[in-house]
Structure formats: structure tokens, C-alpha cells
Scaffold this motif. Structure first.
Motif, PDB file in Angstrom:
ATOM      1  N   GLY A 128     -60.756 -17.680  41.482  1.00 30.25           N
ATOM      2  CA  GLY A 128     -60.067 -16.451  41.132  1.00 30.25           C
ATOM      3  C   GLY A 128     -58.979 -16.107  42.130  1.00 30.25           C
ATOM      4  N   CYS A 129     -58.454 -14.912  42.034  1.00 31.84           N
ATOM      5  CA  CYS A 129     -57.354 -14.460  42.895  1.00 31.84           C
ATOM      6  C   CYS A 129     -57.947 -13.844  44.167  1.00 31.84           C
ATOM      7  CB  CYS A 129     -56.479 -13.463  42.146  1.00 31.84           C
ATOM      8  SG  CYS A 129     -55.808 -14.115  40.601  1.00 31.84           S
ATOM      9  N   VAL A 130     -58.336 -14.706  45.095  1.00 35.99           N
ATOM     10  CA  VAL A 130     -58.999 -14.246  46.333  1.00 35.99           C
ATOM     11  C   VAL A 130     -58.209 -14.656  47.573  1.00 35.99           C
ATOM     12  CG1 VAL A 130     -61.302 -14.231  45.319  1.00 35.99           C
ATOM     13  CG2 VAL A 130     -60.408 -16.355  46.317  1.00 35.99           C
ATOM     14  N   PRO A 135     -50.012 -13.728  49.897  1.00 35.21           N
ATOM     15  CA  PRO A 135     -49.661 -12.810  48.797  1.00 35.21           C
ATOM     16  C   PRO A 135     -48.890 -13.483  47.665  1.00 35.21           C
ATOM     17  CG  PRO A 135     -48.331 -12.362  50.755  1.00 35.21           C
ATOM     18  CD  PRO A 135     -49.394 -13.326  51.175  1.00 35.21           C
ATOM     19  N   THR A 136     -48.084 -14.481  48.000  1.00 38.87           N
ATOM     20  CA  THR A 136     -47.324 -15.157  46.942  1.00 38.87           C
ATOM     21  C   THR A 136     -48.247 -15.941  46.031  1.00 38.87           C
ATOM     22  OG1 THR A 136     -45.414 -15.352  48.435  1.00 38.87           O
ATOM     23  CG2 THR A 136     -45.440 -16.750  46.480  1.00 38.87           C
ATOM     24  N   VAL A 137     -49.232 -16.625  46.633  1.00 37.94           N
ATOM     25  CA  VAL A 137     -50.201 -17.382  45.826  1.00 37.94           C
ATOM     26  C   VAL A 137     -51.046 -16.425  44.984  1.00 37.94           C
ATOM     27  CG1 VAL A 137     -52.155 -18.964  45.936  1.00 37.94           C
ATOM     28  CG2 VAL A 137     -50.246 -19.246  47.515  1.00 37.94           C
ATOM     29  N   CYS A 141     -51.382 -16.203  40.901  1.00 36.45           N
ATOM     30  CA  CYS A 141     -52.682 -16.219  40.215  1.00 36.45           C
ATOM     31  C   CYS A 141     -52.798 -15.074  39.221  1.00 36.45           C
ATOM     32  CB  CYS A 141     -53.798 -16.151  41.260  1.00 36.45           C
ATOM     33  SG  CYS A 141     -55.456 -16.031  40.554  1.00 36.45           S
ATOM     34  N   ARG A 142     -52.380 -13.893  39.637  1.00 32.69           N
ATOM     35  CA  ARG A 142     -52.461 -12.739  38.733  1.00 32.69           C
ATOM     36  C   ARG A 142     -51.499 -12.892  37.554  1.00 32.69           C
ATOM     37  NH1 ARG A 142     -52.793  -9.987  43.855  1.00 32.69           N
ATOM     38  NH2 ARG A 142     -54.896  -9.133  44.188  1.00 32.69           N
TER      39      ARG A 142
END
Length: 251
Positions: A128-130, A135-137, A141-142
Motif C-alpha cells: 500500500g501507500c506507506v 512523498p513522490t512515491v 501510489c495514491r
């Protein structure tokens, strides 16, 4: 304006709105991946292509029933519709069979886009988005998740509308009203059968001239006297003479 026509307008407008969102997200994802990794996701390219087809073709199906107002933003955005407005009635883009075939193609492309986005998200971001330190990665993801969501929404909207349109058209065809080559706006899907016999009028509601009935006069006897002896007003019966048998002649 029927309920089905309003539902059609809502479905087509929602599909265009979802397409605009997917175009923006996919374009931003391509810019990020090209800048940092010199590559791009397949679902981003597919999403831009599918959304572009939706934006450029779905309004053409809807605008034939609209009267573009002066200075309207839709007039400049949907300039292709202005050409088709000249032949407004009978335009092939508004035929039921054209809508069914083309929207079927679109929702297949949308479900393919959503499937590719799900596959890429599970492969590159299995947890997931962890990634709070990147922040760019995390943003990428989001955005992948957002592309998944809006692609599925566009798929469900077009699938639902196409299924309802197909069912209603088949019902009308079964009743003898072929609507395949007519526009959705001019079609009455639940109209009664054109080959059905007219309803029969009940016999008790017939309002024609009644048949005259003739009555034969019947002579009623008239009674008079204290003891109720009948007296007939007709001619009297002849009196009866006493009968005497013949006598034999004496010798």
C-alpha cells in the motif's frame, strides 16, 4: 422527457467527468515516471486513450437533443456536434444500435484500464501507500489507486446503462416495436404492442339504438256482480236447444 432519457443523460455525463479525471491523473503519472525512472505504466497510456475516446464520442451521442446556447462552453468543446446537428433527426450517432455497440467497446476498454491499474498497484506497491519518507512515491501510489477507482466507476456506469438499454430495446422488439435504428430520445420502449387487437367493448355498455319490442294486446275478462260471475263483453254465445230423440212410428 422520460425517466429513462434523464438516466441516460446522467450516465453519459458521469462517464465524461470520470474520463476527465483519469486523463489528468494518468498524464501526471506519466510525467512522474518519465522524469524519475524513464518509463511509464501501461495502464496510464491505456487510460488516456480510453478517456480520450469517451470524451470525444460520448458527447456526440448526447448533444443531438440539446440546443446549444450562444456563448456556451459546450459549443466550443463539442464542435463536432455542430456538424451533426445539421442532420439532427436520424443521425447515426443517436441510433440505439450504434450506442449499444460503441458503449460496449468503451466499457470493455474501461475494465481493461482498471485491471491494468490494479495489477500495477499490486506489483509496485504490495504493502500500500506507506512510503512516508518518499512523498513522490507515495503520491504516485495514491494516484494509481485513484485511477483504479474512477476507471471502475466509468465501467460500472457504462455497463449499467448499456444493459438497461439492451433490455428495454428487446422488450420493445418483442412487442412488435423495432427501435434499433431510432434515437433513444424518440423511442418509447414500453409502448403497447402495435399488432395487438383493439379491446372489445362489453355487451352491457353498448350504446346503439335499442331494438323495438312489440307487445301483443291480450283481452282481459271483466268481472261484475256480487258473486264475481264473469261477464264477457264479446258477442253472446248461441243458446242451446234441448235434444229430443226420434220416436219409432206406430203400425
Amino acid at each position: 422527457m422520460g425517466v429513462f432519457y434523464i438516466t441516460r443523460v446522467i450516465a453519459l455525463v458521469l462517464s465524461v467527468v470520470f474520463s476527465l479525471i483519469v486523463v489528468g491523473l494518468s498524464a501526471h503519472l506519466i510525467s512522474l515516471t518519465e522524469e524519475y525512472y524513464a518509463l511509464y505504466f501501461v495502464f496510464c497510456a491505456l487510460g488516456i486513450a480510453t478517456a480520450g475516446l469517451t470524451i470525444s464520442t460520448v458527447p456526440v451521442m448526447y448533444i443531438p437533443s440539446m440546443s446549444p446556447s450562444r456563448g456556451s462552453m459546450l459549443t466550443s468543446f463539442f464542435f463536432l456536434r455542430l456538424i451533426i446537428d445539421v442532420i439532427r433527426r436520424g443521425a447515426f450517432t443517436s441510433m440505439v444500435v450504434v450506442e449499444l455497440v460503441w458503449l460496449f467497446v468503451l466499457w470493455v476498454l474501461w475494465v481493461a484500464t482498471a485491471g491494468e491499474a490494479v495489477s500495477a498497484g499490486n506489483y509496485y506497491f504490495p504493502s500500500g501507500c506507506v512510503y512516508d519518507k518518499y512523498p513522490t512515491v507515495n503520491e504516485a501510489c495514491r494516484e494509481i489507486q485513484a485511477v483504479e477507482a474512477f476507471s471502475f466507476l466509468a465501467f460500472f456506469v457504462l455497463l449499467g446503462y448499456t444493459s438497461v438499454l439492451l433490455v428495454f430495446t428487446c422488450i420493445a422488439a418483442a412487442r412488435g416495436n423495432s427501435l434499433w435504428l431510432r434515437s433513444v430520445k424518440e423511442s418509447t420502449f414500453l409502448a403497447p404492442s402495435s399488432t395487438a387487437p383493439p379491446p372489445q367493448q362489453p355487451m352491457d355498455q353498448y350504446k346503439g339504438t335499442p331494438t323495438p319490442q312489440y307487445q301483443v294486446p291480450v283481452q282481459q275478462p271483466q268481472y261484475a256482480g256480487a258473486f264475481g260471475q264473469p261477464q264477457y263483453s264479446g258477442s253472446p254465445a248461441p243458446s242451446q236447444q234441448p235434444y229430443y230423440p226420434p220416436q219409432a212410428a206406430s203400425v
